[in-house]
Write a protein that holds these residues in place. Structure first.
Motif, mmCIF file in Angstrom:
data_model
loop_
_atom_site.group_PDB
_atom_site.id
_atom_site.type_symbol
_atom_site.label_atom_id
_atom_site.label_comp_id
_atom_site.label_asym_id
_atom_site.label_seq_id
_atom_site.Cartn_x
_atom_site.Cartn_y
_atom_site.Cartn_z
ATOM 1 N N GLN A 94 0.825 -1.216 0.000
ATOM 2 C CA GLN A 94 0.000 0.000 0.000
ATOM 3 C C GLN A 94 0.862 1.270 0.000
ATOM 4 O O GLN A 94 0.595 2.219 -0.721
ATOM 5 C CB GLN A 94 -0.906 0.035 1.225
ATOM 6 C CG GLN A 94 -2.243 -0.657 1.013
ATOM 7 C CD GLN A 94 -2.976 -0.845 2.334
ATOM 8 O OE1 GLN A 94 -2.815 -0.033 3.253
ATOM 9 N NE2 GLN A 94 -3.742 -1.910 2.439
ATOM 10 N N HIS A 95 1.885 1.249 0.847
ATOM 11 C CA HIS A 95 2.756 2.432 0.900
ATOM 12 C C HIS A 95 3.404 2.685 -0.459
ATOM 13 O O HIS A 95 3.485 3.818 -0.911
ATOM 14 C CB HIS A 95 3.838 2.257 1.968
ATOM 15 C CG HIS A 95 3.330 2.472 3.363
ATOM 16 N ND1 HIS A 95 2.637 3.608 3.729
ATOM 17 C CD2 HIS A 95 3.410 1.707 4.477
ATOM 18 C CE1 HIS A 95 2.311 3.531 5.004
ATOM 19 N NE2 HIS A 95 2.763 2.386 5.491
ATOM 20 N N ASP A 97 2.255 1.785 -3.366
ATOM 21 C CA ASP A 97 1.230 2.259 -4.314
ATOM 22 C C ASP A 97 1.056 3.770 -4.176
ATOM 23 O O ASP A 97 1.019 4.504 -5.163
ATOM 24 C CB ASP A 97 -0.122 1.570 -4.042
ATOM 25 C CG ASP A 97 -0.104 0.113 -4.507
ATOM 26 O OD1 ASP A 97 0.841 -0.270 -5.228
ATOM 27 O OD2 ASP A 97 -1.032 -0.638 -4.125
ATOM 28 N N THR A 98 0.946 4.214 -2.924
ATOM 29 C CA THR A 98 0.755 5.654 -2.700
ATOM 30 C C THR A 98 1.981 6.427 -3.183
ATOM 31 O O THR A 98 1.858 7.462 -3.834
ATOM 32 C CB THR A 98 0.542 5.942 -1.197
ATOM 33 O OG1 THR A 98 -0.285 4.934 -0.661
ATOM 34 C CG2 THR A 98 -0.070 7.304 -0.984
ATOM 35 N N ASP A 101 1.907 6.920 -6.812
ATOM 36 C CA ASP A 101 1.003 8.014 -7.195
ATOM 37 C C ASP A 101 1.681 9.370 -6.998
ATOM 38 O O ASP A 101 1.567 10.262 -7.830
ATOM 39 C CB ASP A 101 -0.284 7.985 -6.347
ATOM 40 C CG ASP A 101 -1.152 6.775 -6.683
ATOM 41 O OD1 ASP A 101 -0.929 6.173 -7.756
ATOM 42 O OD2 ASP A 101 -2.031 6.433 -5.860
#
Ligand code: ASP
Ligand code: MG
Length: 479
Positions: A94-95, A97-98, A101
């Protein structure tokens, strides 16, 4: 309680993190708060990917991102298993992925603000603190991950944010009860946030600062800075194999040495702890039984005349001669204004009636400065020099000290270009040719640091005694 801060090399891979877990276990009775840096080189890599993204190199940035993700996933997989591994893996994913972005955002804007820089850089400590806390939990430690951004509150000077008073309240509200409840709080160093919750960082190398802030605020008995060397040395061991470990050093002495390039840590980051008289130990996570070096506001007098010898290579001497200087005032002001205009810092200065010599870092381009200085007098620039600096509080008011230093230099047949005894009276420096550095440092070291029997690692029983003392002190103290 104590603060244990582990630097990048002490969390660089699964083996390092397993060692960290053993070290923390050995100190549970002292009620540790653990602070970790990003894994070694991670912050540099985050800097590189943010720059690449901002400068049209998104594919390069994303490549770096994938490598970094793989490294974190591998380390996590080696350290924990089962449900814990699955959770940790999801979180790491998740980290990243962010972060991906964020990098795409930087790339599409083609712009990288300081605020966004801090956002990107924070991932190093966000990730390492998660991984280490999972590893500690998997090894049976009663650890609680604390998001530093919820406790260290700063202003909004991104990339070198300044902690606000609010931090003390939050540490006492959030972290102290954990310590009192026999939990091991684990925090990422370096990262913080504004009161509004926007991520900030404390400046490169800032995890030591985090440790000092936490230790000072919670009234730690001691702060341990775990790194990959056994403390500070009496001189650079690459220059002189006889260099010895320094047992104890004062904050002022350590600051002088840092200025001359002793890279173990930047003492300025320890100020909150030193002001509260908390001893700071520099320890080796690869050799935990080594007593390391203790930095404190006042260190015991050293056995030797000096505490350490530092050498700073590739410096330049700028000589300015001007008959106008004779009996005139305002000359030095004009001279230093020129240095100021060109943003060049003077490391050492000496003056006579008609000339001034200024030592500066050799990597600076000084063409424009020299042009400017010519308006004041005849200018001469000499390169390839080095500063040798002997540091020690025993220097203060010591008769014959300079004579003994210079007689060693004379015995090496080198000539001195400049001599300065600092106003702080805790150092004496002189300038020589760079090529003479190894010989002079060896000779000075042999003269002022006679060999000693290296202290034996502490026996089990004295280790136990020390623990008892600290436990008693803790019971009476804050935590
Ligand atoms: N990870 C940050 C840096 O490399 C902070 C630290 O390690 O102290 O600058
Ligand atoms: Mg560091």
């Amino acid at each position: 309680m104590i603060v244990m801060k582990f630097g990048g090399t002490s969390v660089e891979d699964a083996r390092a993190i397993s060692r960290l877990a053993e070290i923390v276990k050995s100190r549970l009775d002292r009620k540790p708060v653990v602070i970790v840096s990003a894994m070694a080189k991670v912050t540099d890599s985050l800097v590189a990917m943010s720059h690449a993204a901002a400068n049209g190199g998104l594919p390069d940035a994303l490549k770096l991102l994938r490598q970094l993700k793989q490294r974190h996933l591998n380390v996590a997989a080696e350290l924990v298993d089962g449900k814990r591994e699955a959770e940790l893996r999801d979180e790491i994913q998740q980290h990243f992925d962010t972060l991906q972005d964020v990098l795409r955002g930087i790339a599409s804007l083609g712009e990288l603000s300081l605020r966004t820089t801090d956002n990107v850089l924070s991932y190093g400590e966000v990730l390492s603190s998660r991984i280490v806390s999972a590893a500690l939990a998997a090894r049976g430690l009663n650890t609680v991950h604390v998001d530093s951004r919820k406790v260290i509150v700063t202003d909004s000077s991104f990339t070198r944010a300044v902690p606000a008073d609010e931090t003390n309240d939050r540490l006492r509200e959030i972290v102290k009860p954990l310590v009192n409840g026999d939990k091991v709080p684990l925090m990422g160093g370096f990262i913080a946030s504004t009161p509004e919750g926007i991520t900030t960082t404390l400046g490169r190398g800032g995890s030591d600062f985090s440790a000092a802030i936490v230790g000072a605020s919670l009234g730690a008995r001691r702060i341990e800075i775990w790194t990959d060397v056994s403390g500070m040395m009496t001189t650079d061991p690459r220059l002189c194999p006889d260099a010895q470990r320094i047992d104890a050093i004062s904050f002022d002495e350590a600051s002088e040495l840092a200025y001359f390039g002793a890279k173990v840590l930047h003492p300025a980051t320890l100020i909150p702890a030193i002001e509260k008289n908390i001893p700071v130990y520099v320890l080796n996570s690869r050799e935990p039984s080594n007593p390391g070096t203790c930095i404190r506001s006042k260190a015991p007098k050293s056995r030797n005349m000096f505490r350490a010898i530092a050498a700073k290579k590739s410096v330049r001497v700028i000589n300015i001669r001007s008959p106008r200087m004779l009996m005139a005032h305002g000359f030095l002001r004009a001279l230093f204004e020129a240095f100021d205009r060109h943003g060049v810092t003077a490391d050492l200065v000496s003056t006579s009636e008609v000339s001034v010599s200024v030592i500066i870092d050799g990597s600076r381009d000084v063409t424009a400065l020299v042009e400017d200085l010519r308006k004041l007098g005849k200018v001469e620039v000499e390169s390839g020099k080095a500063i040798i600096c002997l540091v020690g509080e025993n220097v203060r008011g010591r008769v014959g000290m300079a004579a003994s230093v210079f007689s060693v230099a004379a015995s090496c047949q080198v000539s001195l270009h400049m001599i300065s005894q600092g106003a702080s009276e805790i150092n004496i420096s002189f300038v020589i040719e760079e090529r003479d550095v190894p010989e002079v440092v060896k000779a000075l070291h042999a003269r002022f640091f006679p060999p000693r029997a290296e202290a034996k690692p502490r026996s089990r029983s004295s280790e136990v005694m020390l623990l008892r003392e600290e436990i008693a002190a803790n019971a009476a103290g804050v935590a």
